[in-house]
Scaffold this motif. Structure first.
Motif, mmCIF file in Angstrom:
data_model
loop_
_atom_site.group_PDB
_atom_site.id
_atom_site.type_symbol
_atom_site.label_atom_id
_atom_site.label_comp_id
_atom_site.label_asym_id
_atom_site.label_seq_id
_atom_site.Cartn_x
_atom_site.Cartn_y
_atom_site.Cartn_z
ATOM 1 N N THR A 1 0.792 -1.431 -0.113
ATOM 2 C CA THR A 1 0.344 0.234 -0.340
ATOM 3 C C THR A 1 0.911 0.982 0.237
ATOM 4 O O THR A 1 1.589 1.514 1.081
ATOM 5 N N VAL A 2 0.721 1.803 -0.687
ATOM 6 C CA VAL A 2 1.077 3.253 -1.127
ATOM 7 C C VAL A 2 0.676 4.838 -0.636
ATOM 8 O O VAL A 2 -0.696 4.543 -0.560
ATOM 9 N N VAL A 3 0.913 5.340 0.838
ATOM 10 C CA VAL A 3 0.501 5.876 1.778
ATOM 11 C C VAL A 3 1.249 7.221 1.620
ATOM 12 O O VAL A 3 1.993 7.207 1.645
ATOM 13 N N ILE A 4 0.820 8.506 1.386
ATOM 14 C CA ILE A 4 0.862 9.700 0.755
ATOM 15 C C ILE A 4 -0.014 10.176 1.136
ATOM 16 O O ILE A 4 -1.308 11.080 0.403
ATOM 17 N N ALA A 5 0.486 11.853 2.192
ATOM 18 C CA ALA A 5 -0.472 12.897 2.666
ATOM 19 C C ALA A 5 0.275 14.152 2.439
ATOM 20 O O ALA A 5 1.496 14.543 2.591
ATOM 21 N N ALA A 6 -1.201 14.323 1.632
ATOM 22 C CA ALA A 6 -0.362 15.925 1.293
ATOM 23 C C ALA A 6 -1.790 17.050 0.932
ATOM 24 O O ALA A 6 -2.797 16.167 0.716
ATOM 25 N N ASP A 7 -1.260 18.547 1.345
ATOM 26 C CA ASP A 7 -2.247 19.037 1.050
ATOM 27 C C ASP A 7 -1.691 20.071 0.568
ATOM 28 O O ASP A 7 -0.738 21.109 1.208
ATOM 29 N N PRO A 8 -2.237 20.671 -0.904
ATOM 30 C CA PRO A 8 -3.755 20.067 -1.254
ATOM 31 C C PRO A 8 -2.931 18.402 -2.388
ATOM 32 O O PRO A 8 -1.900 18.426 -2.410
ATOM 33 N N PRO A 9 -4.347 17.823 -2.359
ATOM 34 C CA PRO A 9 -3.612 16.353 -3.076
ATOM 35 C C PRO A 9 -2.820 16.245 -4.135
ATOM 36 O O PRO A 9 -2.923 17.269 -5.157
ATOM 37 N N PRO A 10 -1.325 16.031 -4.353
ATOM 38 C CA PRO A 10 -0.245 15.605 -5.218
ATOM 39 C C PRO A 10 -0.963 15.088 -6.345
ATOM 40 O O PRO A 10 -2.145 13.833 -5.835
ATOM 41 N N ILE A 11 -0.614 13.756 -6.988
ATOM 42 C CA ILE A 11 -0.291 13.367 -8.573
ATOM 43 C C ILE A 11 0.717 12.300 -8.434
ATOM 44 O O ILE A 11 1.883 12.404 -7.729
ATOM 45 N N VAL A 12 0.293 11.070 -7.983
ATOM 46 C CA VAL A 12 0.922 9.764 -7.769
ATOM 47 C C VAL A 12 1.236 8.659 -8.672
ATOM 48 O O VAL A 12 0.510 9.114 -9.209
ATOM 49 N N GLU A 13 2.603 8.365 -9.161
ATOM 50 C CA GLU A 13 2.486 7.293 -10.182
ATOM 51 C C GLU A 13 3.333 6.099 -10.077
ATOM 52 O O GLU A 13 4.730 6.679 -9.342
ATOM 53 N N ALA A 14 3.338 5.200 -10.685
ATOM 54 C CA ALA A 14 4.153 3.530 -9.805
ATOM 55 C C ALA A 14 4.139 3.573 -11.009
ATOM 56 O O ALA A 14 3.846 3.277 -12.139
ATOM 57 N N PHE A 15 5.428 3.137 -10.966
ATOM 58 C CA PHE A 15 6.386 2.030 -12.125
ATOM 59 C C PHE A 15 6.970 0.820 -11.867
ATOM 60 O O PHE A 15 7.285 0.575 -10.372
ATOM 61 N N THR A 16 7.112 0.061 -13.023
ATOM 62 C CA THR A 16 8.255 -1.266 -12.168
ATOM 63 C C THR A 16 9.127 -0.966 -13.519
ATOM 64 O O THR A 16 8.980 -0.503 -14.107
ATOM 65 N N GLY A 17 9.973 -2.109 -13.692
ATOM 66 C CA GLY A 17 11.723 -1.449 -14.001
ATOM 67 C C GLY A 17 12.805 -1.155 -13.706
ATOM 68 O O GLY A 17 12.848 -0.981 -12.668
ATOM 69 N N THR A 18 13.752 0.089 -14.603
ATOM 70 C CA THR A 18 14.246 0.108 -14.079
ATOM 71 C C THR A 18 14.709 1.581 -14.968
ATOM 72 O O THR A 18 13.796 2.347 -15.680
ATOM 73 N N CYS A 19 15.327 2.752 -14.080
ATOM 74 C CA CYS A 19 15.356 3.711 -14.572
ATOM 75 C C CYS A 19 15.415 4.344 -16.203
ATOM 76 O O CYS A 19 14.220 5.030 -17.402
ATOM 77 N N GLY B 1 5.350 6.652 2.694
ATOM 78 C CA GLY B 1 5.531 5.549 3.270
ATOM 79 C C GLY B 1 4.842 4.392 2.469
ATOM 80 O O GLY B 1 3.946 4.333 0.959
ATOM 81 N N ILE B 2 5.630 3.450 2.897
ATOM 82 C CA ILE B 2 4.658 2.027 2.003
ATOM 83 C C ILE B 2 4.229 1.263 2.495
ATOM 84 O O ILE B 2 5.208 0.726 3.894
ATOM 85 N N GLY B 3 3.259 0.895 2.677
ATOM 86 C CA GLY B 3 2.499 -0.616 3.824
ATOM 87 C C GLY B 3 2.983 -1.874 3.476
ATOM 88 O O GLY B 3 2.838 -2.130 2.251
ATOM 89 N N SER B 4 3.133 -2.758 4.193
ATOM 90 C CA SER B 4 2.933 -4.494 3.685
ATOM 91 C C SER B 4 2.285 -4.804 4.406
ATOM 92 O O SER B 4 1.857 -4.723 5.560
ATOM 93 N N PRO B 5 1.998 -6.044 3.894
ATOM 94 C CA PRO B 5 1.124 -7.171 4.751
ATOM 95 C C PRO B 5 1.570 -7.354 6.088
ATOM 96 O O PRO B 5 2.555 -7.067 6.794
ATOM 97 N N PRO B 6 0.088 -7.180 6.869
ATOM 98 C CA PRO B 6 0.351 -8.046 8.889
ATOM 99 C C PRO B 6 1.123 -9.324 7.974
ATOM 100 O O PRO B 6 0.714 -9.917 8.017
ATOM 101 N N ALA B 7 2.165 -9.359 9.332
ATOM 102 C CA ALA B 7 2.746 -10.512 9.856
ATOM 103 C C ALA B 7 1.625 -11.795 10.114
ATOM 104 O O ALA B 7 2.112 -12.648 9.260
ATOM 105 N N ASN B 8 0.513 -11.691 9.984
ATOM 106 C CA ASN B 8 0.032 -12.731 10.554
ATOM 107 C C ASN B 8 -1.476 -12.385 8.812
ATOM 108 O O ASN B 8 -2.509 -12.859 9.016
ATOM 109 N N ASP B 9 -0.922 -12.201 7.433
ATOM 110 C CA ASP B 9 -1.734 -12.677 6.693
ATOM 111 C C ASP B 9 -2.302 -13.263 6.551
ATOM 112 O O ASP B 9 -3.596 -13.228 5.295
#
Length: 791
Positions: A211-229, A276-284
């Motif tokens: 889970t991608v968690v980003i807190a901002a005011d006003p809301p920003p634009i967020v884009e996710a990528f995979t791969g290399t730069c 911050g980046i959320g990962s699954p809980p230990a008892n997922d």
């Protein structure tokens, strides 16, 4: 109400500092350059009514109310930043040189709210100055400023790392980032030209879902990528970001890049954000289920909290939920209840999570009565958000013979409750009303003719039956409903006699209960009057409320026709004056009080009023007085606070309290005082009106001008409207004629270290708040209740 001359401050970082008075270059406040691109601490300043030290130079337009700062350069390129919250029309101008010979080296292009000023060609070790000013006249704004280094994550190759955490959330985000100074890396995924300030973050996947968690005011634009730069593939782009977004189907070890920017083509527009980046809980998953301790009694067991925000859905053959977590327990007996703290689905599985045994919806607990003792079971909780679960046993007081013994508490309101449950309860006997299929039993010994029963059942109305006699031969005395807001009075009791009562939910589903017995009001009659002890403003506790719920009538009403459910209090006078302050829980409640002398058997009414703040005069020190308080018709459940005050320490000139002048012209918190119980100690002179009481203060002048300010009101409760007068005298004397000969003009040019005495007088009693400000009476100063410029 109390007027506070400080603005509430909200900042987007973890640390802040307050600067001193800085209206010009010579008083510039030094700011430390931050170690990174986000301020290590924000420096706060309020322009107030500061003058303009210089006319705008490189800046365009007019400049008003500027404040000044300085910093020592730690690099050749730095940026002056402003957080932009709730402030507009602000410019920043920077200078090299000294205060006598300033050279403008940069200015923000225009009055935009979140302006930043990048500076280059700085000499490391040199001191530079800058001013922040508004471009419209009048008033002032609180600004939050800092000096930072350029960002390092302007491109994909410099992406800053985030470490996945199972506990990430908006309240725990203190890792701050900014787009200040960023340039465009790629076209915007919504508006092509809008990504002119994009910055990059990176994390390595540790699970299939994050889970991608980003807190901002006003809301920003967020884009996710995979791969290399050099070869990125966009996964998604969110141009209406709220708080978080999910990435699924990931492979542990996979690199994920995030691009964040503000959707604006204005060069100086940028955003601050936490990420911050959320990962699954230990008892997922079932295999990692957390073992919980089982509570077998009626008391609530330990709450095991969880957050499903970053959980995934488990692959089981039934009872599917969108996301879930797992718990494990070993059955101590065949009966157990698993309660929910929150709203979510709950299912029971065997140890291997192959077969789902039973399931309940979002609110209903799991009531289990066919467990195999010693067997391990699994619980799957899902389809919710932040929640928790706990265990309880079945009822232990299902029959009269097993009734729980309750002590009658010696308080008007019970301080402790006994836990019980109707889980597993059966019907013991028929009663005056139907629905006794889940009744549970209690017993007590009467300590008074009337006792208050409080019984709560998770918002469900209960029924009760009160009995005398032994369990085999009970005689019903009363039967009816227990109001879960106000409880029930059990009356006609014989002190020392044992009684038994039972409770049931009248056909509702099984519930947990809280039960308590307490004495009824002790001060319902004059003979039980509660002593009123003198208190201070600091002693006031808004939680200490009293109500008329179980009061009765003692005497006919005084004054206007009121209901006469009354409560009694007493005090022994220590001075000719005292004060009583009443504060109803709701402002439109009506209260009345009556003062008596004499004894309970022979009372003489002295004073009757519907005023909430009453100053008693003409009291005889050492004599005991009684106070009766009652409310208007229909006010049986009215709540109120009462406070009793003896004369204040500064009631006379000899007890005058010293006030310390503040060191600058900024508004400061006022100090609370009151004239509750004060007497009139001095004749009226220049002030208008007819005073009733006065309190005294003095201060030693530290400058040629001072302003004495006072406001009427309390931060805790509503004050009665009243008029305040302030009278000042030059010199330090307790002789009236001497003070009258030296009545001071507040605009008088005081010599330093001269003592000035101030007296506050009011028509009514009330809380006073006083402050000093280092300025003369000024038309732009806030006009608070009672502040005046005197001759």
């Amino acid at each position: 109400m109390r007027t506070i001359l400080l603005a509430a401050l909200i900042v987007p970082s973890c640390v802040l500092a307050q600067n001193a008075n800085n209206p010009d270059c010579d008083n510039a406040y030094p700011i430390a350059v931050s170690s990174g691109s986000v301020p290590d601490e924000w420096v706060l300043s309020n322009t107030g009514d500061e003058p303009n030290a210089i006319s705008p130079a490189a800046c365009t337009g007019n400049g008003y109310s500027d404040v000044w700062f300085s910093f020592m350069a730690t690099a050749s390129a730095l940026t002056i930043v402003h957080d932009g919250r709730s402030v507009d029309a602000v410019c920043i101008e920077a200078f090299s040189g000294t205060c006598g010979t300033l050279n403008s080296i940069g200015c923000t292009a225009g009055p935009i709210s979140n302006s930043a000023l990048p500076l280059t060609g700085l000499a490391v070790g040199n001191t530079y100055y800058f001013r922040s000013f508004q471009t419209v006249p009048g008033g002032g704004n609180t600004r939050r400023l800092g000096v930072v280094r350029p960002i390092t994550n302007d491109d994909c190759a410099g992406a800053l790392d985030l470490i996945p955490s199972p506990n990430i959330g908006p309240l725990t985000l203190c890792q701050q980032f900014t787009t200040v100074g960023a340039t465009q890396s790629l076209p915007g995924c919504g508006v092509a030209a809008a990504s002119d300030d994009d910055v990059w973050l990176h994390f390595t996947a540790t699970a299939a879902k994050h889970t991608v968690v980003i807190a901002a005011d006003p809301p920003p634009i967020v884009e996710a990528f995979t791969g290399t730069c050099g070869s990125l593939t966009s996964l998604w782009c969110d141009d209406d970001w709220l708080l978080d977004g999910e990435l699924t189907g990931l492979t542990p070890g996979q690199d994920i890049y995030l691009r964040v920017y503000s959707e604006s083509t204005v060069v100086q527009s940028y955003t601050w954000f936490g990420a911050g980046i959320g990962s699954p809980p230990a008892n997922d998953e079932c295999a990692n289920a957390i073992t919980i301790a089982v509570n077998e009694g009626p008391e609530p067991g330990q709450v095991y909290g969880f957050d499903l925000e970053t959980a995934t859905s488990s692959a089981v053959n039934n009872y599917t939920t969108l996301e879930d977590v797992w718990y494990s327990f070993t059955a101590p007996s065949s009966n157990l209840v698993v309660e929910k703290v929150g709203s979510f689905s709950l299912a029971l599985f065997d140890e291997n999570c192959v077969d789902g045994i039973v399931s309940e919806g979002v609110y209903i607990p799991l009531v289990l009565d066919a467990l195999v003792p010693g067997t391990t079971y699994k619980l799957k909780a899902g389809s919710g958000t932040t929640a928790g679960l706990r265990t309880r046993g079945f009822t232990t007081n299902d029959d009269c013979a097993d009734a729980i013994n309750l002590a009658v508490q010696n308080e008007d309101d019970p301080l402790e409750y006994t836990h019980a449950v109707t889980y597993g309860a059966t019907e013991s006997a028929t009663a005056c009303v139907l629905g006794t299929d889940d009744d549970v039993w209690f017993t007590f010994t009467a300590t008074a003719p009337t006792i208050h029963l409080s019984a709560l059942a998770d918002g469900t109305a209960l029924r009760y039956e009160l009995n005398t006699g032994a369990c085999g031969s009970l005689t019903a005395m009363e039967c009816g409903a227990v109001d879960f807001n106000f409880g029930t009075v059990l009356d006609s009791l014989v002190i020392g006699t044992n009684y038994t009562f039972r409770l049931w939910t009248n056909g509702s589903s099984p519930k947990p209960l809280r039960v308590a017995l307490a004495k009824t009001l002790s001060n319902d009659e004059c003979a039980g009057a509660v002593p009123l002890l003198p208190m201070t403003l600091e002693d006031f506790d808004p939680a200490q409320r009293t109500e008329f719920r179980f009061a009765t009538s003692s005497l006919p009403q005084c004054g206007a026709a009121f209901s006469t459910k009354d409560l009694w209090y007493s005090f022994t006078a220590t001075a000719p004056t005292a004060a009583l302050v009443l504060q109803p829980h709701y402002i439109d409640y009506e209260l009345r009080s009556e003062l008596f002398s004499g004894t309970c058997g022979s009372l003489t009414s002295i004073f009757c009023t519907d005023e909430r703040q009453t100053n008693y005069t003409g009291l005889v020190p050492g004599e005991t007085y009684f106070v009766r308080i009652y409310t208007n018709a229909g006010g049986d459940t009215h709540l109120f606070n009462h406070q009793f005050y003896a004369p204040p320490a500064n009631d006379d000139m000899v007890g005058a309290i010293q006030l310390m002048p503040d060191g600058d012209a900024f508004a400061h918190p006022m100090k609370p005082f009151s004239n509750y119980g004060a007497s009139m100690s001095f004749p009226q002179v220049a002030c208008t009106g007819t005073p009733e009481n006065d309190v005294w203060f003095y201060f030693v002048a530290t400058d040629v001008e001072h302003t004495v300010g006072a406001d009427v009101g309390s931060i805790e409760y509503e004050e009665t409207a009243s008029t305040l007068r302030i009278e000042t005298f030059l010199g330090f004397s307790t002789i009236p004629d001497t003070l009258l000969a030296n009545e001071a003009d507040l605009r008088y040019q005081h010599q330093r270290h001269q003592r000035i005495r101030a007296r506050c007088r009011r028509y009514r009693d009330g809380a006073l708040l006083l402050q000093h400000e280092r300025s003369a009476c000024h038309p732009h100063l806030p006009s608070v209740g009672g502040r005046q410029c005197h001759k």
